[in-house]
Each structure stands twice: as C-alpha cells, then as structure tokens.
Scaffold this motif. Structure first.
Motif, PDB file in Angstrom:
ATOM      1  N   GLU B   5       0.669  -1.220   0.132  1.00  0.00           N
ATOM      2  CA  GLU B   5      -0.092  -0.099  -0.088  1.00  0.00           C
ATOM      3  C   GLU B   5       0.717   1.333   0.179  1.00  0.00           C
ATOM      4  O   GLU B   5       0.579   2.227  -0.750  1.00  0.00           O
ATOM      5  N   ARG B   9       0.458   3.993  -2.828  1.00  0.00           N
ATOM      6  CA  ARG B   9       0.318   5.494  -2.546  1.00  0.00           C
ATOM      7  C   ARG B   9       1.178   6.248  -3.092  1.00  0.00           C
ATOM      8  O   ARG B   9       1.191   7.190  -3.851  1.00  0.00           O
ATOM      9  N   GLU B  24      -8.078   0.675  -3.727  1.00  0.00           N
ATOM     10  CA  GLU B  24      -7.883  -0.077  -2.494  1.00  0.00           C
ATOM     11  C   GLU B  24      -8.163  -1.393  -2.490  1.00  0.00           C
ATOM     12  O   GLU B  24      -7.476  -2.329  -2.448  1.00  0.00           O
TER      13      GLU B  24
END
Ligand SMILES: [Mn+2]
Ligand SMILES: [Mn+2]
Ligand SMILES: [Zn+2]
Ligand SMILES: [Zn+2]
Lengths: 146, 146
Positions: B5, B9, B24
């Motif tokens: 993640e 990001r 997500e």
DNA sequence: GTGATAATTGAGATTGAATCTCAATATCAA
DNA sequence: TTGATATTGAGATTCAATCTCAATTATCAC
C-alpha cells in the motif's frame, strides 16, 4: 515436390484428410515467408493474389501445419499469435527489442544443457522450452549510449 | 500500513493520481492471492464480497500495479493474461505441466549468468527475460512411467 | 465556503483475434 | 454412380480487453 509439401501430404493421408487447393495455398504462402508471421497477414497476402480462401480455412490449416510439425507457434505477447517454420530451422530462442520490435534469433548450446539440468533438479520431464530476452538491440542503441 | 500500500500510494502521488476506495479494493484482493491470477478472477472475488467495482477499474488498476512494479504480467499462452506479485518474490522462471496445468516456479543462478553471456555475445542490452519449460510434472508421471 | 480544474468511476459499447455453425460442395472408395 | 465422409466459406459468435462519456468526486486557489 518440396519437402514441406511431402510432409504435409503424408500427415493428411495418415489422418484421412485431403490435400485441397485451399490448403495448398496456405502451405505455399506460409513457406514463402521467412520471418515470424500472423494468420491475418497470410490472409491478406493470399487475398492480394486473388486466390480463394476464407479466414476459417487459414486458421484451420495453420493448426494442421502446427500439428504436423511444420510450423510452431511463437508468442511475443502481442494481441495475436505468431508462427514460424520448424522445417529447416534448428531450435532457437529470441531476443526482442523493445524499441524497434525487432526479433533476433539465437541458439546457445549451454542453454540446452542448463535446461536439462534444471529439469533434473526439479524432477520435471521437460519437453520443450522458450526463452525470450527483452531489451534494446544494438541498432537502437545507435553506437552511442549503452 | 502494508508495504504494497505504501508503494502504491507513493506511486499514485508521484503521478497526481488518487488512492481511491476502488483502487484499494483491487490492491487488497491482488495481494490476498499468492498464485498466478487473472483479472476476471479478481473481479468475481470482489463481486462475491459485495464490494463495488467495475471491470474497467479492475483492468485499469492492474495496469497501474504493473507500472509501479508491484505486479508483473506472466504469459502462459492461454486466452487471458496472468499476473503475479513482484514485491516479496525474487525473480523466477516457470515449469508448466502440460497435463495438469500446474505451474512450478524455480530460480537458477546459472540461468542469470547465461543470460548475461548471451546478451554480451549478441551485443544486446537485455533488460529481463522469461524462460518457460513445458513438460510433465512429477505428480503426473505418478512415480511410474518416466 | 465557492468555484474552477482535474481525476475517477462504471455501464455499456466497441474492438479484434480466434472459433464456431451449417448448408452447400467436393472427394474418394467401392 | 453412389453413399459416406471431408471441406469450405460467409457470417455469426465468443471473449478478453479496451474505450466512451456523462455523472461523480477530490483538490486547490481564492
Ligand atoms: Mn524464431
Ligand atoms: Mn511465478
Ligand atoms: Zn531495436
Ligand atoms: Zn502435472
């Protein structure tokens, strides 16, 4: 009679299939080429020559040619399948230039050895392999940057 | 925050893109799996969980995940593309069992060396490679015939 | 806040390679 | 010649993947 025709005819006979004019045209066109070609390319070449064919026959015949060992499917990751000759070409692998799309063939004795070894170590009965190396060919590097 | 993640990001920020709930979900689902998976599989898993997604978003997000180096496309010659994790997995190649379809991963130091050598000999700037060996796995040989 | 600006989404349309359908033909062996 | 079988091709179909575009949402400058 050209060797590919001999082989194809024998294969067809052994399967109770017929050497038709349509199949002959596909065979000829496929062996006129000496690069990696696509089914749709064959179709348009044949159409240009005003010979009779259908898309269905092209695809069906190419499959037969693969089955009888005259052609092989080569996958370069594009949207369509490519084919190449087996007859008269030793096994080889490919370098693929990501800039110009050029396909360079190579053979390396050590690779075959290594494959054997890997199969042995992995307890795998390897039948065939494909190695593709993607990168930039020497032309595209243009004598300058490495 | 899970490393994938974090990476995703950062990648999105660097491109002025947004870490949306839809993205997500795709990220999570992709990293929940540990085999070679297809886009349509992800889609149906996500649908089963009654989370919101569209086919378009799945395909678009997978492309982003490939671009940021979290996933890689693996081509097994079937009708659809497969993906696998890069993060947390060293480079490897594949044995493909033609009977049961099993995919076996392996790494071999010598292969990397050989690749270097081939590139040098061919004056090719190789970036990455894929080797696939097709054959019969030891399970399918069933301790008996070789 | 407010509004301008840009990114995102998803339902559904579209693409394109490959395969399939099936009625009309062609081939072959007896 | 005849019957069984193989073949063909126009067009339909499949299916993964991509595209379209109007509606929605996030971000930022003021
Ligand atoms: Mn080749
Ligand atoms: Mn893998
Ligand atoms: Zn090049
Ligand atoms: Zn197996």
């Amino acid at each position: 009679m050209r060797p590919e025709e001999r082989i194809f005819r024998n294969f067809l006979v052994s399967r109770d299939l017929r050497f038709t004019p349509e199949r002959e045209v596909v065979l000829q066109e496929a062996f006129q080429r000496h690069d990696h070609f696509e089914a749709e390319e064959l179709l348009s070449s044949i159409r240009k020559k005003r010979k009779r064919t259908s898309r269905a026959t092209i695809y069906r015949t190419l499959e037969l040619l693969v089955q009888c060992g005259l052609l092989e499917v080569v996958d370069f990751g594009g949207s369509s399948q490519h084919y190449e000759h087996v007859l008269g070409h030793q096994h080889h692998d490919h370098l693929v230039c990501e800039r110009c799309g050029r396909i360079i063939e190579f053979t390396h004795r050590k690779l075959e050895k290594l494959k054997e070894r890997i199969c042995q170590e992995m307890d795998f009965d390897g039948r065939f392999h494909t190695l593709k190396i993607f990168g930039i060919c020497e032309r595209c590097r243009g004598d300058s940057q490495r």
